[in-house]
Write an enzyme that holds these catalytic residues in place. Sequence first.
Site, PDB file in Angstrom:
ATOM      1  N   ARG A 189       8.758  -8.039 -10.045  1.00  0.00           N
ATOM      2  CA  ARG A 189       8.432  -8.780 -11.260  1.00  0.00           C
ATOM      3  C   ARG A 189       6.924  -8.946 -11.358  1.00  0.00           C
ATOM      4  NH1 ARG A 189      11.512 -14.276 -11.002  1.00  0.00           N
ATOM      5  NH2 ARG A 189      10.810 -14.107  -8.836  1.00  0.00           N
ATOM      6  N   ARG A 233     -11.735 -10.269  -3.490  1.00  0.00           N
ATOM      7  CA  ARG A 233     -12.128 -11.309  -4.435  1.00  0.00           C
ATOM      8  C   ARG A 233     -13.312 -12.104  -3.894  1.00  0.00           C
ATOM      9  NH1 ARG A 233      -7.057 -15.618  -4.250  1.00  0.00           N
ATOM     10  NH2 ARG A 233      -7.035 -16.004  -2.004  1.00  0.00           N
TER      11      ARG A 233
END
Length: 382
Positions: A185, A293
């Site tokens: 998902r 990140r």
Amino acid sequence: MKYDYLIVGAGLFGATFAYRAKQMGKKCLVIDKRPHLGGNIYCESIEGINVHKYGAHIFHTSNKQVWEFVNSIVEFNRYTNSPIANYKGKQYNLPFNMNTFYQMWGVLTPEEAKAKIEEQKAEAMNQFIVHNSQFIVDGVYQPQNLEEQAILLVGKDIYEILIKGYTEKQWGRKCTELPAFIIKRLPVRFIHDNNYFNDKYQGIPIGGYNKLIDGLLEGVETKVNTDFFENRSCWESVADKIVYTGAIDEYFDYKLGKLEWRTVSFEEEILDTPNYQGNAVMNYTEAEVPYTRIIEHKHFEMFGQEVYDCKKTVISREYSTEYKEGMEPYYTVNDERNNALAEQYRALATQEKNVIFGGRLAEYKYYDMAPIVEKVLGMEII
């Protein structure tokens, strides 16, 4: 001195358990091999900024009981997690929403965005069927790897710009080599909403996570720089029961084999500017940038003018790597071999009398913070 509970590990599971046990009149000793309490949510104050030393942690939950519990220990602020993706100098809002689709394609309506994604999904499906028709089951094509699964969920553009490079850096493997089930998902919103989480409540403890841990462990005896395994027989004798939050395979001396982990390392830097990137979390999704990140820690707790009143800032570049001996294990490797081995260790754990195994390492399962608190609040402590 005999204790009711020896708690191995001063992270969120161990600290919350100690708090509840103390409330019930139990005598606890908490030990941790690190030089500090708090496990991976430990913060260090640098230039007046609470720096998340083991990566960004944002508390989020829809469970009112959990939210009220943690706020009874320390008040939480209003921080809302709204990460941004940087790909080759262009920025995109996360999770995938109407802002992202406008930045990607210039579309203005949900219908236009849906049409663009469906067009790319249909094109990819046709290609997969042509080249791999043997994977059609009951008329439905079965994606063979993470790349195929992702493209069939969100289309080629989003996959290549926002998923591919980041995922391959995170896992150290090509997306074509990763199983499809990892990404069954993906959050796709056809509204303008940059809030990463769907939960009712989210925030950061005012004053940092150490305030939460210190509150949970207030009045509980603790020892840091203390390794359970260096004098195991002694530690096993000091309490009636053990709460173990370390690695489950280490507890059993790796007798079935070693579980695999992914880990992260951090490159921390103090900058002589009040505002480096304007956001707490900036993901770098291109493969050529080695880190996944950059975290700018002040944005977790400082808002508006507060950002500029604090003249410096602290950033952490985060690198995802394979786990090696001596590193901190972070993420489970969610494949068949490790899942099967973990299940065998869990079966051994059920046979251990007077030992409670709890948390990410002891269960070989990824947990957010709130489910850990919820689990401990639901435990029977006798």
